[in-house]
Write a protein that holds these residues in place. Sequence first.
Motif, mmCIF file in Angstrom:
data_model
loop_
_atom_site.group_PDB
_atom_site.id
_atom_site.type_symbol
_atom_site.label_atom_id
_atom_site.label_comp_id
_atom_site.label_asym_id
_atom_site.label_seq_id
_atom_site.Cartn_x
_atom_site.Cartn_y
_atom_site.Cartn_z
ATOM 1 N N ARG A 444 0.831 -1.201 0.000
ATOM 2 C CA ARG A 444 0.000 0.000 0.000
ATOM 3 C C ARG A 444 0.868 1.255 0.000
ATOM 4 O O ARG A 444 0.615 2.208 -0.761
ATOM 5 N N LYS A 445 1.898 1.268 0.827
ATOM 6 C CA LYS A 445 2.784 2.429 0.878
ATOM 7 C C LYS A 445 3.522 2.603 -0.448
ATOM 8 O O LYS A 445 3.693 3.730 -0.930
ATOM 9 N N ASP A 448 1.061 4.024 -2.937
ATOM 10 C CA ASP A 448 0.803 5.438 -2.640
ATOM 11 C C ASP A 448 1.964 6.315 -3.104
ATOM 12 O O ASP A 448 1.743 7.412 -3.652
ATOM 13 N N TYR A 451 1.741 6.582 -6.824
ATOM 14 C CA TYR A 451 0.633 7.463 -7.216
ATOM 15 C C TYR A 451 0.984 8.930 -6.973
ATOM 16 O O TYR A 451 0.730 9.789 -7.834
ATOM 17 N N ASN A 452 1.553 9.232 -5.823
ATOM 18 C CA ASN A 452 1.937 10.617 -5.532
ATOM 19 C C ASN A 452 2.985 11.123 -6.519
ATOM 20 O O ASN A 452 2.962 12.296 -6.904
ATOM 21 N N ILE A 519 -6.300 3.758 -4.705
ATOM 22 C CA ILE A 519 -5.647 4.520 -5.778
ATOM 23 C C ILE A 519 -6.689 5.125 -6.704
ATOM 24 O O ILE A 519 -6.642 6.312 -7.053
ATOM 25 N N SER A 522 -8.538 7.906 -4.885
ATOM 26 C CA SER A 522 -7.736 9.129 -4.767
ATOM 27 C C SER A 522 -7.707 9.890 -6.091
ATOM 28 O O SER A 522 -7.806 11.131 -6.105
#
Length: 843
Positions: A444-445, A448, A451-452, A519, A522
């Motif tokens: 998950r991290k 993320d 994605y960021n 994801i 977001s």
Amino acid sequence: MAATTIQRLLQPIDPSTSEDRTLALLNAQFPSLAEVEREGTLQTIAEDTRKKTEELRAELQQSQHSIHKLIRDTICTAHQHLSTARELSLTRHVLEDELVSLAGDLVSPLRSDLGQSPTLLEDLESLHRNLKELEGVKSYVVIVERMLRLSEAAVTQAQTTSLSSTASLSEYRRLQDFVSFVSSHFSAVENPSKAEAQEQTQSLNIVSFLYKVRDRTWSDIKGIFSAKLLESAEQMGWPQPIEYSSISALDRTNFETSFLDFVRLQDAGEEIHTSDSRWQPGGIYPIQSLTSPITLRFKFHFEGKRDTNRIDKPEWYFTHMANVAHTHRAFFTSIIQRLMSQTKHKNINAFREFILHLLSPITRKLRTSVPRILQHPSLLAHTVYQSLAFDASLREEGFSLEGTTAQKSNQPRGIDKKNDQWEGMSEEILGRKEWFEAWVEGERKFADDQYNGIISSSDAWKIADDADATDMTDLEVDFRPTNSARRVKALVEQITERYQPLPRFASRTRFLIAVQIPILESYHSRISSSLDAFETLSSSFVRAVPGALAGQVGHNTDSRSLTSGVEGVGRLVKAGVSAHYIAGAMDRWGEDMFFLELWSEINERAALRARAEIHPLLPDPLSKMATAQDVEVVSKGTIFQELVSQYQTLGRRAEDMIVRHVHTEVETASKAYFASQWDLSQNAPPNEKGLTIPTTLVVPISLLSSHLGFLARSLPNATSVTLYRRIASSLASVILQKRILQRPSGRLPLTEARQIAEESMLWVETCRMTMDRTVRRAEGPWSRLLDAMKILTVEADKFRSVVDLVFSTKSDDLEKLQYELGVTELGLSELISVVRLREDCWR
């Protein structure tokens, strides 16, 4: 006489009391004075009183004499009793001393001062207990001694006797019978008392010891046959690849004989231990024995201090075992399988059984290495994916539990006990909740961070310059998405590839909910917030609000430059394109076999269904009480149905904003045109027809052309055509209302009507030139305006008949009227309003 009475009598005489008693006596005997004066009465009474007093005085003396005598006798008796009491008290003290002495003789010196010797009674009790314990120990020693002798005899017999039948294991059979007898004897004791609990515990210990000796004896016997088999196998070059046809006949015979003898030993063991519930036969003995050199080599390379034992290189030992399995496949599928067919284990697949035994050292390796990398997500993820790749490679080799002993024995972790399926070595990691959660959190991290990085890149919201053939083929679209949409799609597909090999549907569902859906959620929120910011910036209350697609809006930035012109439309187009692109991708993903199976399992399993019900971004799964109609609806849906709906809604919102934005900008630019319709100085020079074009019309037409051209270049044909029709229709209504219908009746001459018609056609021609590649009939959305112009530009000699026709027609004959006039969109009331604008209309 009571003591109180004696004390009262011994008290001195009270004169007043005597006087009162005397007075009472006189009053009783002499009630009157005459009685007193009678002769001789007082003398008589005095004489009687005197006599009575003398009698009482004599009795008093006698009584005092008796009292003194009684006191002397009492004192004498008291002295005698006191002497007796002292003697008895002395006797009591003597008896107490004797009792204390006797009690001291009976109490253990352990409870008194140190240094005293045990009493006789204690010695007798201690000796009795020791004797009883020694008798129990003797019985246990006899049992152990006999067990060890039987064990030694069984091993000796196995070393010196060839195995032709179970009779060759007679000594071991005796050992097994002895163990069964002792076990049944001790198990017959039920509900023991508290005093017997310790003894029974010792009995259970001796039974456990007997079983351990039995198992060790059988292992020793197996070791004898294993040594023979490995010796013959090493003669052929094992564990190196074996070319069986090039081996000498003698070596092959020795190997096959040793192999079959080992199998017969296993068959004999199963027959001997038939009634033993504790017996665990394990796998096929000779195949298990052949894996021991491989296991030893694995331990040397990957569990010792060699450079090959690296925690960050799990692929080394996975690849090693996969290569071993592949190398010896031909040997096991041909030679060993042929030998297995000569035994009662014909249904056993030799190659699969061989792989099954190769998994044990890998299991041991994972159990020791994974706890050390739980705090290192990248290493943990790498280990998980290498284990999944290893599982896939074994399945490609044809490995499964069908035809192995794992179907009949106690199944270890990694085997689905319900479906009897091998779930892979990855289940050693993913089957433990804390390890699985650590892996999911690391994934998950990582997702993320990816994605960021996509969202924060400088070209995130630029439309991709290169057309992706995969996008056009798979998603059936002909537009270019933004870079961020394409990268988010690639990221989600990458996440799918990472958890697609997971064996359990529960693990897949957990990964979907924890990693993949956030994801998409977001990205949806990002686009939605960008549209919110655009609406805020383009409103009358303009203020700096972060979150625009192209970056942050600061105090020194002109918000009008971000929301006006083609650049403003471009921002909306990027939002709409991104939303529709991801919606199309999810639509395709939902039809993929992987997600169809996952959605089907979620609907069938209560635990997975409960997870989906509480997640707002997953569609409602099928409940047990669902009707046939519900079943049909759910069966037609996909796992991304809810997200697709939200992204499509977001895309439609962007399209609505595009239409509203273009309409507003063009209408705002046309204010001067609408306001200067009576100012002829604003007109351009007449053309060849003698008509003039207002200069104020150039700006709105150019702006409309720019917007439509950008939409045609950036959006797919179907979308751009739809937006064009909506924009043109709304502008046509505004022009019709402000340029024509708001005029006073009877004030429009024919020449000016022709001028307005020419201006209207300029709008249409501009749209036709801009949208010529995508729109076949550019004039379609302008029909209401063109119909009005057609009526207003009718020649004067024909206008009278038009007026008569319009005013004589009823509402029921509207279609006929429209056909005769050649119009299609205007209603009867609008036709009347338009006709009355002409100055030559008399109605």
